[in-house]
Write a protein that holds these residues in place. Structure first.
Motif, PDB file in Angstrom:
ATOM      1  N   THR A 179       1.757  -8.169 -58.765  1.00 47.96           N
ATOM      2  CA  THR A 179       0.768  -7.980 -57.703  1.00 47.96           C
ATOM      3  C   THR A 179       1.359  -8.391 -56.363  1.00 47.96           C
ATOM      4  OG1 THR A 179      -0.136 -10.195 -58.087  1.00 47.96           O
ATOM      5  CG2 THR A 179      -1.191  -8.363 -59.240  1.00 47.96           C
ATOM      6  N   LYS A 180       0.922  -7.708 -55.318  1.00 48.01           N
ATOM      7  CA  LYS A 180       1.409  -7.998 -53.985  1.00 48.01           C
ATOM      8  C   LYS A 180       0.578  -9.114 -53.348  1.00 48.01           C
ATOM      9  CE  LYS A 180       3.281  -3.388 -53.109  1.00 48.01           C
ATOM     10  NZ  LYS A 180       3.288  -2.228 -52.193  1.00 48.01           N
ATOM     11  N   PRO A 181       1.154  -9.821 -52.372  1.00 40.61           N
ATOM     12  CA  PRO A 181       0.403 -10.898 -51.721  1.00 40.61           C
ATOM     13  C   PRO A 181      -0.831 -10.355 -51.008  1.00 40.61           C
ATOM     14  CG  PRO A 181       2.415 -10.413 -50.510  1.00 40.61           C
ATOM     15  CD  PRO A 181       2.499  -9.662 -51.800  1.00 40.61           C
ATOM     16  N   ASP A 195       6.321 -10.597 -61.081  1.00 39.92           N
ATOM     17  CA  ASP A 195       5.640 -10.202 -59.843  1.00 39.92           C
ATOM     18  C   ASP A 195       5.065  -8.805 -60.005  1.00 39.92           C
ATOM     19  OD1 ASP A 195       4.723 -10.330 -57.231  1.00 39.92           O
ATOM     20  OD2 ASP A 195       6.571  -9.493 -56.415  1.00 39.92           O
ATOM     21  N   ASP A 243      -0.783 -15.663 -53.295  1.00 43.44           N
ATOM     22  CA  ASP A 243       0.143 -14.981 -54.193  1.00 43.44           C
ATOM     23  C   ASP A 243       0.616 -15.983 -55.242  1.00 43.44           C
ATOM     24  OD1 ASP A 243       1.819 -12.241 -54.307  1.00 43.44           O
ATOM     25  OD2 ASP A 243       3.050 -13.916 -55.021  1.00 43.44           O
ATOM     26  N   THR A 263       0.966 -21.283 -53.439  1.00 43.65           N
ATOM     27  CA  THR A 263       0.265 -20.067 -53.835  1.00 43.65           C
ATOM     28  C   THR A 263      -0.863 -19.710 -52.870  1.00 43.65           C
ATOM     29  OG1 THR A 263      -1.217 -21.316 -55.283  1.00 43.65           O
ATOM     30  CG2 THR A 263       0.803 -20.405 -56.265  1.00 43.65           C
ATOM     31  N   ASP A 300       5.561 -12.551 -50.136  1.00 41.39           N
ATOM     32  CA  ASP A 300       5.603 -13.677 -51.071  1.00 41.39           C
ATOM     33  C   ASP A 300       7.036 -14.185 -51.234  1.00 41.39           C
ATOM     34  OD1 ASP A 300       6.909 -11.991 -52.867  1.00 41.39           O
ATOM     35  OD2 ASP A 300       5.150 -11.655 -54.126  1.00 41.39           O
TER      36      ASP A 300
END
Length: 268
Positions: free
Chosen positions: A55-57, A53, A82, A111, A137
């Motif tokens: 990247t952020k949503p 993980d 995400d 996603t 997420d």
């Protein structure tokens, strides 16, 4: 990694291996390890799952577009993404003082998610409105984003100058007045005596207008005049006026000047 080829690790009974995460996409992955003895006999593999993980949503409102004008009841629509799955999306209309959950329609792999948000802007003051979104997420990362729109529920203002309220019209007559709105009038139409007469041309920056109408087809001593103005937000104002009609005033008049009513005619 994820069912790929086995590679040698450093060590023996205690070992280690470093993965380069730059080429690994976010999401759930499986790493497998197995041992090989000095005689080349391969033991059973052991697998461990982990979530990458980095990247952020991301949640965003797509309709209306940022900077749009909105009025009345409006449905905002957006989506969230995400790689580790979208757990939830919340919204705030009071500058993040309170948050409320949104109903999500997720894809099978979680996603992607879409949502709608009904907003009654008629209960709000005209001006900027920030819709805040807070997304989370499936592995616990969260992010806050915002979309700015402008609320405009003020209807255009219509002023009628001609014909005057105490005047009667006949034949061709002048229609004049002003149509004003802070964000701009996009259309102005007129109907007279039940007949739609189409748009009135407006000059940008100039609220005043004029058009020549014809009262000859009007029946009776009154006819309804309807002006309809629409602004950029879709707000509509209708001005309905009962106009006096004097059809006889448009008829030709004959005047006898000679002889006069009391005159005497003599031969010669």
């Amino acid at each position: 990694l994820d069912g790929g080829d086995f590679v040698a690790a450093e060590g023996g009974a205690f070992w280690a291996y470093t993965f380069g995460a730059a080429g690994i996409p976010d999401g759930r992955h499986t790493v497998s390890a197995r041992g090989v003895d000095v005689n080349g006999l391969v033991g059973p593999a052991t697998a461990v799952r982990f979530d990458l993980d980095r990247t952020k949503p991301l949640a965003a409102i797509e309709d209306p577009a940022p900077g749009s004008l909105v009025a009345g009841k409006r449905v905002f629509a957006g989506s969230a993404y995400d790689a580790n799955g979208v757990d939830r999306v919340e919204y705030s209309l009071d500058d993040r003082a309170t948050w409320k959950p949104l109903d999500l329609k997720r894809s099978k792999d979680r996603t992607n998610a879409s949502f709608t948000l009904p907003v009654d802007t008629a209960r709000m003051k005209d001006g900027p409105l920030v819709v805040w979104l807070r997304s989370r997420d499936d592995v616990g990362s969260s992010e806050v984003s915002a979309s700015l729109v402008y609320v405009d529920n003020t209807k255009p203002d219509l002023e009628l100058v001609l014909p005057r309220a105490d005047a009667a019209v006949n034949g061709a007559f002048a229609l004049a007045g002003a149509a004003r709105d802070e964000i701009g009038v996009t259309s102005l139409t007129v109907a007279f005596a039940g007949v739609e007469l189409g748009p009135i041309e407006l000059v940008p920056g100039n609220p005043y207008f004029m058009k020549t109408l014809d009262a000859s087809a009007a029946k009776g001593d009154k006819a309804e005049l309807v002006l309809t103005a629409r602004d950029r937000s879709g707000n509509v104002t209708k001005l309905v006026v009962q106009v006096k009609v004097d059809a006889k005033a448009d008829l030709p008049r004959l005047a006898v000047l000679y002889p006069t009513p009391a005159g005497i005619l003599r031969p010669g």
